[in-house]
Design a protein around this motif. Structure first.
Motif, PDB file in Angstrom:
ATOM      1  N   ARG A 137     -53.690  37.950  44.342  1.00 29.18           N
ATOM      2  CA  ARG A 137     -54.882  37.577  43.567  1.00 29.18           C
ATOM      3  C   ARG A 137     -55.479  38.821  42.904  1.00 29.18           C
ATOM      4  NH1 ARG A 137     -60.435  36.910  44.585  1.00 29.18           N
ATOM      5  NH2 ARG A 137     -60.162  37.945  46.600  1.00 29.18           N
ATOM      6  N   VAL A 138     -55.924  38.690  41.676  1.00 28.11           N
ATOM      7  CA  VAL A 138     -56.492  39.827  40.942  1.00 28.11           C
ATOM      8  C   VAL A 138     -57.706  40.381  41.695  1.00 28.11           C
ATOM      9  CG1 VAL A 138     -57.635  40.545  38.811  1.00 28.11           C
ATOM     10  CG2 VAL A 138     -55.693  38.977  38.710  1.00 28.11           C
ATOM     11  N   GLY A 139     -57.696  41.692  41.924  1.00 31.32           N
ATOM     12  CA  GLY A 139     -58.793  42.341  42.628  1.00 31.32           C
ATOM     13  C   GLY A 139     -58.600  42.432  44.121  1.00 31.32           C
ATOM     14  N   GLU A 140     -57.559  41.747  44.644  1.00 32.70           N
ATOM     15  CA  GLU A 140     -57.299  41.772  46.090  1.00 32.70           C
ATOM     16  C   GLU A 140     -56.547  43.056  46.449  1.00 32.70           C
ATOM     17  OE1 GLU A 140     -57.052  41.538  49.756  1.00 32.70           O
ATOM     18  OE2 GLU A 140     -58.032  39.817  48.804  1.00 32.70           O
ATOM     19  N   PRO A 141     -57.078  43.873  47.385  1.00 30.21           N
ATOM     20  CA  PRO A 141     -56.422  45.150  47.683  1.00 30.21           C
ATOM     21  C   PRO A 141     -55.293  45.062  48.707  1.00 30.21           C
ATOM     22  CG  PRO A 141     -58.477  44.980  48.881  1.00 30.21           C
ATOM     23  CD  PRO A 141     -58.372  43.730  48.050  1.00 30.21           C
ATOM     24  N   LEU A 142     -55.192  43.953  49.450  1.00 28.94           N
ATOM     25  CA  LEU A 142     -54.229  43.893  50.557  1.00 28.94           C
ATOM     26  C   LEU A 142     -52.937  43.181  50.141  1.00 28.94           C
ATOM     27  CD1 LEU A 142     -56.307  43.000  53.732  1.00 28.94           C
ATOM     28  CD2 LEU A 142     -55.231  45.166  53.140  1.00 28.94           C
ATOM     29  N   SER A 143     -51.895  43.950  49.867  1.00 33.89           N
ATOM     30  CA  SER A 143     -50.630  43.315  49.509  1.00 33.89           C
ATOM     31  C   SER A 143     -49.679  43.091  50.701  1.00 33.89           C
ATOM     32  CB  SER A 143     -49.915  44.126  48.428  1.00 33.89           C
ATOM     33  OG  SER A 143     -49.634  45.430  48.878  1.00 33.89           O
ATOM     34  N   PRO A 144     -49.695  43.906  51.777  1.00 37.35           N
ATOM     35  CA  PRO A 144     -48.730  43.677  52.861  1.00 37.35           C
ATOM     36  C   PRO A 144     -48.743  42.268  53.466  1.00 37.35           C
ATOM     37  CG  PRO A 144     -49.631  45.873  53.079  1.00 37.35           C
ATOM     38  CD  PRO A 144     -50.418  45.189  51.983  1.00 37.35           C
ATOM     39  N   PRO A 145     -49.902  41.618  53.666  1.00 32.29           N
ATOM     40  CA  PRO A 145     -49.835  40.250  54.229  1.00 32.29           C
ATOM     41  C   PRO A 145     -49.119  39.269  53.299  1.00 32.29           C
ATOM     42  CG  PRO A 145     -52.046  41.156  54.504  1.00 32.29           C
ATOM     43  CD  PRO A 145     -51.299  42.089  53.597  1.00 32.29           C
ATOM     44  N   LEU A 146     -49.267  39.450  51.976  1.00 32.61           N
ATOM     45  CA  LEU A 146     -48.574  38.545  51.044  1.00 32.61           C
ATOM     46  C   LEU A 146     -47.075  38.849  51.017  1.00 32.61           C
ATOM     47  CD1 LEU A 146     -48.865  36.231  49.083  1.00 32.61           C
ATOM     48  CD2 LEU A 146     -49.336  37.869  47.260  1.00 32.61           C
ATOM     49  N   ILE A 147     -46.728  40.131  51.122  1.00 31.45           N
ATOM     50  CA  ILE A 147     -45.308  40.497  51.210  1.00 31.45           C
ATOM     51  C   ILE A 147     -44.677  39.852  52.448  1.00 31.45           C
ATOM     52  CG2 ILE A 147     -43.711  42.429  51.549  1.00 31.45           C
ATOM     53  CD1 ILE A 147     -45.688  44.148  49.925  1.00 31.45           C
ATOM     54  N   LYS A 148     -45.458  39.860  53.541  1.00 28.30           N
ATOM     55  CA  LYS A 148     -44.973  39.235  54.781  1.00 28.30           C
ATOM     56  C   LYS A 148     -44.719  37.744  54.563  1.00 28.30           C
ATOM     57  CE  LYS A 148     -46.172  39.379  59.698  1.00 28.30           C
ATOM     58  NZ  LYS A 148     -47.226  39.776  60.663  1.00 28.30           N
ATOM     59  N   GLU A 149     -45.592  37.082  53.796  1.00 35.67           N
ATOM     60  CA  GLU A 149     -45.402  35.653  53.499  1.00 35.67           C
ATOM     61  C   GLU A 149     -44.143  35.439  52.665  1.00 35.67           C
ATOM     62  OE1 GLU A 149     -46.879  32.789  54.310  1.00 35.67           O
ATOM     63  OE2 GLU A 149     -48.112  33.864  55.758  1.00 35.67           O
ATOM     64  N   VAL A 150     -43.917  36.326  51.693  1.00 37.18           N
ATOM     65  CA  VAL A 150     -42.691  36.215  50.883  1.00 37.18           C
ATOM     66  C   VAL A 150     -41.460  36.350  51.768  1.00 37.18           C
ATOM     67  CG1 VAL A 150     -41.344  37.327  49.059  1.00 37.18           C
ATOM     68  CG2 VAL A 150     -43.807  37.033  48.766  1.00 37.18           C
ATOM     69  N   LYS A 151     -41.495  37.325  52.694  1.00 37.02           N
ATOM     70  CA  LYS A 151     -40.327  37.577  53.546  1.00 37.02           C
ATOM     71  C   LYS A 151     -40.086  36.461  54.574  1.00 37.02           C
ATOM     72  CE  LYS A 151     -39.256  41.739  54.831  1.00 37.02           C
ATOM     73  NZ  LYS A 151     -39.328  43.079  55.460  1.00 37.02           N
ATOM     74  N   LYS A 152     -41.083  35.605  54.812  1.00 35.74           N
ATOM     75  CA  LYS A 152     -40.862  34.462  55.706  1.00 35.74           C
ATOM     76  C   LYS A 152     -39.830  33.503  55.120  1.00 35.74           C
ATOM     77  CE  LYS A 152     -45.347  34.252  58.078  1.00 35.74           C
ATOM     78  NZ  LYS A 152     -46.616  33.488  58.228  1.00 35.74           N
ATOM     79  N   ARG A 153     -39.588  33.599  53.809  1.00 41.17           N
ATOM     80  CA  ARG A 153     -38.605  32.719  53.154  1.00 41.17           C
ATOM     81  C   ARG A 153     -37.186  33.269  53.259  1.00 41.17           C
ATOM     82  NH1 ARG A 153     -44.081  31.894  52.394  1.00 41.17           N
ATOM     83  NH2 ARG A 153     -44.447  29.926  51.299  1.00 41.17           N
ATOM     84  N   ILE A 154     -36.981  34.405  53.919  1.00 42.81           N
ATOM     85  CA  ILE A 154     -35.644  34.979  54.047  1.00 42.81           C
ATOM     86  C   ILE A 154     -34.717  34.020  54.794  1.00 42.81           C
ATOM     87  CG2 ILE A 154     -34.324  36.743  55.306  1.00 42.81           C
ATOM     88  CD1 ILE A 154     -36.415  38.771  54.531  1.00 42.81           C
ATOM     89  N   ASP A 155     -33.549  33.797  54.233  1.00 47.88           N
ATOM     90  CA  ASP A 155     -32.507  32.996  54.875  1.00 47.88           C
ATOM     91  C   ASP A 155     -31.339  33.926  55.171  1.00 47.88           C
ATOM     92  OD1 ASP A 155     -30.572  31.287  55.719  1.00 47.88           O
ATOM     93  OD2 ASP A 155     -30.481  30.081  53.875  1.00 47.88           O
ATOM     94  N   ARG A 156     -31.192  34.304  56.433  1.00 49.27           N
ATOM     95  CA  ARG A 156     -30.187  35.305  56.794  1.00 49.27           C
ATOM     96  C   ARG A 156     -28.769  34.770  56.729  1.00 49.27           C
ATOM     97  NH1 ARG A 156     -31.800  40.599  59.623  1.00 49.27           N
ATOM     98  NH2 ARG A 156     -29.735  40.891  58.772  1.00 49.27           N
ATOM     99  N   LYS A 157     -28.620  33.486  56.424  1.00 48.75           N
ATOM    100  CA  LYS A 157     -27.269  32.963  56.223  1.00 48.75           C
ATOM    101  C   LYS A 157     -26.704  33.420  54.877  1.00 48.75           C
ATOM    102  CE  LYS A 157     -28.265  28.798  58.921  1.00 48.75           C
ATOM    103  NZ  LYS A 157     -28.506  27.337  58.833  1.00 48.75           N
TER     104      LYS A 157
END
Length: 285
Positions: A137-157
């Motif tokens: 979100r514009v103006g939001e300083p915390l990117s690591p929690p959103l990166i963590k959400e993106v990485k929850k979609r990892i499919d190790r297969k």
């Protein structure tokens, strides 16, 4: 297998390499753009979107009728997101890292879970490649929690490629940790070398093996290659400085669209990384 693409310095061609590798693989793959502050891999992937999800942070909200002003929450919070002054308790959502510790130490249960919009995660397809990215979100300083959400979609297969933010700070660490191998993209300049050293040091603390792709390889000097030789870091590929690449980039074309012959080179690069990964796995198990 998870391969992250990172660079100490911004603007070195990291996203171009991540996209080219994803589009070159001969097997099902995922590409996750973790540069949530400025995602742009989707432009080159020409993604067909299928899902969008808003992501929230759980933050505390004070119930002053229950609060005993014991200060346990404010003393625990390292980020000063809660302040107790006499019989007043204040919360600062923009400073909260959503660790949840304040809820655990609040004996009278005076902290109520509230939420703050962090950004959104979008998923789609580009041919056989499952593509995911986050938008902070514009103006939001915390990117690591959103990166963590993106990485929850990892499919190790599948083979997973992570496009990291530039730099060596928390967003990069959040992206590359857990990777089996990291490709560092740099350029043969003093600025590129300086930031490459920082990136190599950061990866060393995480114990992640790495190799380097040298972009715009026919400009600058030889200091990067001298450094790689001295550190025993493999030089995986050289990409020349090419006007055609610059023109194609400006039109949203991937490297392998501009130079289709690079597809085979990226396939060979992947197999070399896979070979080293399997060898390391057999030696450590």
């Amino acid at each position: 297998m998870i391969i992250s693409i990172a660079s100490g310095k911004g603007g070195t061609g990291k996203t171009s390499v991540a996209v080219a590798l994803a589009l070159s693989l001969e097997k099902p793959a995922q590409l996750l753009d973790c540069d949530v502050e400025a995602p742009n891999a989707h432009i080159f992937m020409k993604t067909r979107w299928e899902k969008k999800e808003t992501v929230y942070l759980q933050i505390p909200k004070a119930d002053e009728e229950k609060c005993t002003y014991c200060q346990a929450c404010s003393q625990l919070c390292q980020f000063k997101a809660i302040l107790v002054l006499g019989e007043t308790i204040l919360t600062f959502p923009e400073m909260c890292h959503a660790c949840g510790g304040c809820f655990l130490v609040c004996a009278p249960k005076a902290l109520i879970p509230d939420r703050k919009e962090l950004g959104e995660v979008e998923e789609g397809w580009a041919g056989p490649v499952h593509f995911v990215h986050g938008r902070l979100r514009v103006g939001e300083p915390l990117s690591p929690p959103l990166i963590k959400e993106v990485k929850k979609r990892i499919d190790r297969k599948q083979v997973v490629i992570l496009d990291s933010p530039p730099g060596t700070s928390c967003p990069v660490i959040q992206t590359v940790k857990g990777s089996d191998f990291t490709i560092l993209v740099t350029e043969p300049t003093p600025f590129g070398l300086y930031d490459l050293k920082l990136a190599v040091e950061a990866l060393g603390t995480l114990g992640i093996p790495c190799g380097v792709i040298l972009n715009r390889a026919d400009i600058g000097d030889n200091q990067v290659q001298t450094y790689l030789e001295s550190e025993g870091i493999p030089l995986l590929m050289k990409i020349p400085f090419d006007r055609k690449i610059a023109e194609g980039y400006a039109q949203g074309q991937s490297l392998v669209e501009i130079h289709p012959e690079l597809r085979e080179k990226f396939q060979k690069l992947f197999h070399e990384i896979l070979k080293g990964y399997i060898k390391n796995y057999l030696e450590t198990h």
